[in-house]
Design an enzyme around this catalytic site. Structure first.
Site, mmCIF file in Angstrom:
data_model
loop_
_atom_site.group_PDB
_atom_site.id
_atom_site.type_symbol
_atom_site.label_atom_id
_atom_site.label_comp_id
_atom_site.label_asym_id
_atom_site.label_seq_id
_atom_site.Cartn_x
_atom_site.Cartn_y
_atom_site.Cartn_z
ATOM 1 N N SER A 166 0.869 -1.178 0.000
ATOM 2 C CA SER A 166 0.000 0.000 0.000
ATOM 3 C C SER A 166 0.907 1.230 0.000
ATOM 4 O O SER A 166 2.094 1.115 0.349
ATOM 5 C CB SER A 166 -0.839 -0.004 1.293
ATOM 6 O OG SER A 166 -1.389 1.262 1.552
ATOM 7 N N TYR A 212 -1.458 -1.303 10.450
ATOM 8 C CA TYR A 212 -1.532 -1.335 8.984
ATOM 9 C C TYR A 212 -0.214 -0.875 8.373
ATOM 10 O O TYR A 212 0.357 -1.526 7.504
ATOM 11 C CB TYR A 212 -2.686 -0.447 8.511
ATOM 12 C CG TYR A 212 -3.028 -0.590 7.049
ATOM 13 C CD1 TYR A 212 -3.691 -1.728 6.588
ATOM 14 C CD2 TYR A 212 -2.710 0.402 6.128
ATOM 15 C CE1 TYR A 212 -4.022 -1.868 5.241
ATOM 16 C CE2 TYR A 212 -3.035 0.272 4.782
ATOM 17 C CZ TYR A 212 -3.699 -0.869 4.347
ATOM 18 O OH TYR A 212 -4.012 -1.005 3.015
HETATM 19 N N1 LIG Z 1 -8.795 -0.033 -1.187
HETATM 20 C C1 LIG Z 1 -7.681 0.646 -1.128
HETATM 21 O O1 LIG Z 1 -7.688 1.863 -1.280
HETATM 22 C C2 LIG Z 1 -6.373 -0.053 -0.886
HETATM 23 C C3 LIG Z 1 -5.193 0.694 -1.031
HETATM 24 C C4 LIG Z 1 -3.968 0.066 -0.817
HETATM 25 C C5 LIG Z 1 -3.933 -1.273 -0.479
HETATM 26 N N2 LIG Z 1 -5.075 -1.968 -0.342
HETATM 27 C C6 LIG Z 1 -4.961 -3.381 0.014
HETATM 28 O O2 LIG Z 1 -5.666 -4.166 -0.892
HETATM 29 C C7 LIG Z 1 -6.064 -5.390 -0.271
HETATM 30 C C8 LIG Z 1 -7.512 -5.630 -0.576
HETATM 31 O O3 LIG Z 1 -8.254 -4.614 0.042
HETATM 32 P P1 LIG Z 1 -9.646 -4.079 -0.532
HETATM 33 O O4 LIG Z 1 -9.539 -2.613 -0.568
HETATM 34 O O5 LIG Z 1 -10.010 -4.827 -1.763
HETATM 35 O O6 LIG Z 1 -10.639 -4.413 0.667
HETATM 36 P P2 LIG Z 1 -11.555 -5.671 0.947
HETATM 37 O O7 LIG Z 1 -11.905 -5.568 2.396
HETATM 38 O O8 LIG Z 1 -12.652 -5.740 -0.048
HETATM 39 O O9 LIG Z 1 -10.561 -6.886 0.687
HETATM 40 C C9 LIG Z 1 -9.810 -7.508 1.679
HETATM 41 C C10 LIG Z 1 -9.934 -8.986 1.450
HETATM 42 O O10 LIG Z 1 -9.067 -9.692 2.342
HETATM 43 C C11 LIG Z 1 -9.807 -10.758 2.865
HETATM 44 N N3 LIG Z 1 -9.272 -11.216 4.140
HETATM 45 C C12 LIG Z 1 -9.173 -10.518 5.282
HETATM 46 N N4 LIG Z 1 -8.673 -11.315 6.252
HETATM 47 C C13 LIG Z 1 -8.438 -12.530 5.694
HETATM 48 C C14 LIG Z 1 -7.947 -13.759 6.181
HETATM 49 N N5 LIG Z 1 -7.569 -13.933 7.447
HETATM 50 N N6 LIG Z 1 -7.851 -14.793 5.306
HETATM 51 C C15 LIG Z 1 -8.235 -14.667 4.023
HETATM 52 N N7 LIG Z 1 -8.736 -13.522 3.513
HETATM 53 C C16 LIG Z 1 -8.836 -12.475 4.344
HETATM 54 C C17 LIG Z 1 -11.219 -10.198 3.023
HETATM 55 O O11 LIG Z 1 -12.171 -11.208 3.173
HETATM 56 C C18 LIG Z 1 -11.361 -9.452 1.727
HETATM 57 O O12 LIG Z 1 -11.815 -10.285 0.696
HETATM 58 C C19 LIG Z 1 -5.728 -5.246 1.210
HETATM 59 O O13 LIG Z 1 -4.511 -5.930 1.484
HETATM 60 C C20 LIG Z 1 -5.533 -3.754 1.365
HETATM 61 O O14 LIG Z 1 -4.656 -3.434 2.418
HETATM 62 C C21 LIG Z 1 -6.299 -1.399 -0.536
#
Ligand SMILES: NC(=O)c1ccc[n+]([C@@H]2O[C@H](COP(=O)([O-])OP(=O)(O)OC[C@H]3O[C@@H](n4cnc5c(N)ncnc54)[C@H](O)[C@@H]3O)[C@@H](O)[C@H]2O)c1
Length: 252
Positions: free
Chosen positions: A143, A156
């Protein structure tokens, strides 16, 4: 971009960026073996992929359990004969907007366990499988918080910095064995995680936009595009890198 016949594992693909990637990699011709904790959401995603003519297998997988991760990778190899690519997306925000001294200790352990230890398990088993086919490509979800910092997000920020370190050390360990390991550092993208953030801090979206040189938030497709490129042979000389995909968020 075509990835016909390639086999990818995506742990954490029942929503958001992981789900977007599962749909897109399948549409590009890859066999997608994806995991997540929510069985119904996983089955729905698998049905969407099948309806679009793609190939996928969903298996329940909690990345904090090494046996679940090992079993997901085993399924990819037993169903499709090999593992070519992996995209490690699972992650949680942990406590956000909580100053360091007040940061909850249980939240710290939970965030590190999912985001960092879970990533370690994923990489460990994926690399072991890729060594058997003489190479592969792994993309880890960091991230902008893994390169810079956001206030009030100790778990985080630390876990996402840790992912950059895991990526670099593993890339060095396996460069000669033709396993490329990179990370991506997305800026702000509107997914469920972001929607949750907005419920905690209603003007979060406006704050984010004010800090976004490109003048908008990112889209899920834009993040998946970067992951697909890093997984593909087009990135054959790229390993150990962390690619910002953030509309210049980190530059201001
Ligand atoms: N949305 C953003 O702006 C953004 C920016 C930078 C990084 N990210 C990263 O992208 C990734 C996905 O995030 P997102 O924004 O799609 O949100 P999201 O909450 O939709 O996705 C997170 C996913 O991780 C899964 N998860 C959580 N704990 C878990 C576990 N113990 N075992 C298996 N799966 C698990 C959740 O079920 C979910 O499907 C994350 O790592 C997040 O840190 C997101």
């Amino acid at each position: 971009m075509r990835l016909d016949g390639k086999v990818i594992v995506i742990p954490g693909a029942t929503s958001g960026l992981g789900k977007n990637a599962a749909l897109r990699f399948a549409a590009a011709g890859a066999h997608v073996v994806f995991g997540g904790r929510r069985e119904s959401a996983g089955n729905e995603t698998a049905a969407e992929i099948a309806a679009a003519g793609g190939s996928s297998v969903f298996q329940r997988c909690d990345v904090t359990k090494s046996s679940d991760v090992a079993a997901l990778v085993d399924t990819a190899v037993s169903r499709f004969g090999r593992l070519d690519m992996a995209y490690n997306v699972a992650g949680v925000p942990g406590d956000a907007f909580v100053k360091f001294a007040e940061y909850d200790e249980a939240q710290w352990l939970d965030t590190i366990s999912i985001n960092l230890t879970g990533m370690f398990y994923c990489m460990k088993y994926e690399i072991a499988a890729m060594l058997k086919n003489g190479g592969g490509a792994i993309v880890n979800m960091s991230s902008v918080a893994g390169l810079g910092a956001t206030p009030g997000g100790a778990g985080y920020v630390a876990s996402k910095h840790g992912i950059v370190g895991l990526t670099r050390t593993a890339a060095l360990d396996y460069a000669a064995e033709k396993i490329r390991i990179n990370a991506i550092a997305p800026g702000v993208v509107k997914t469920e995680m972001m929607e949750w953030g907005i419920t905690q801090t209603p003007d979060l979206e406006a704050q984010m936009l004010a800090h976004q040189p490109i003048g908008r938030l990112g889209t899920m497709d834009e993040i998946t595009n970067a992951a697909m490129w890093l997984c593909s042979d087009a990135a054959s000389f790229v390993t150990g890198a962390t690619l910002s995909v953030d509309g210049a968020y980190l530059l201001v």
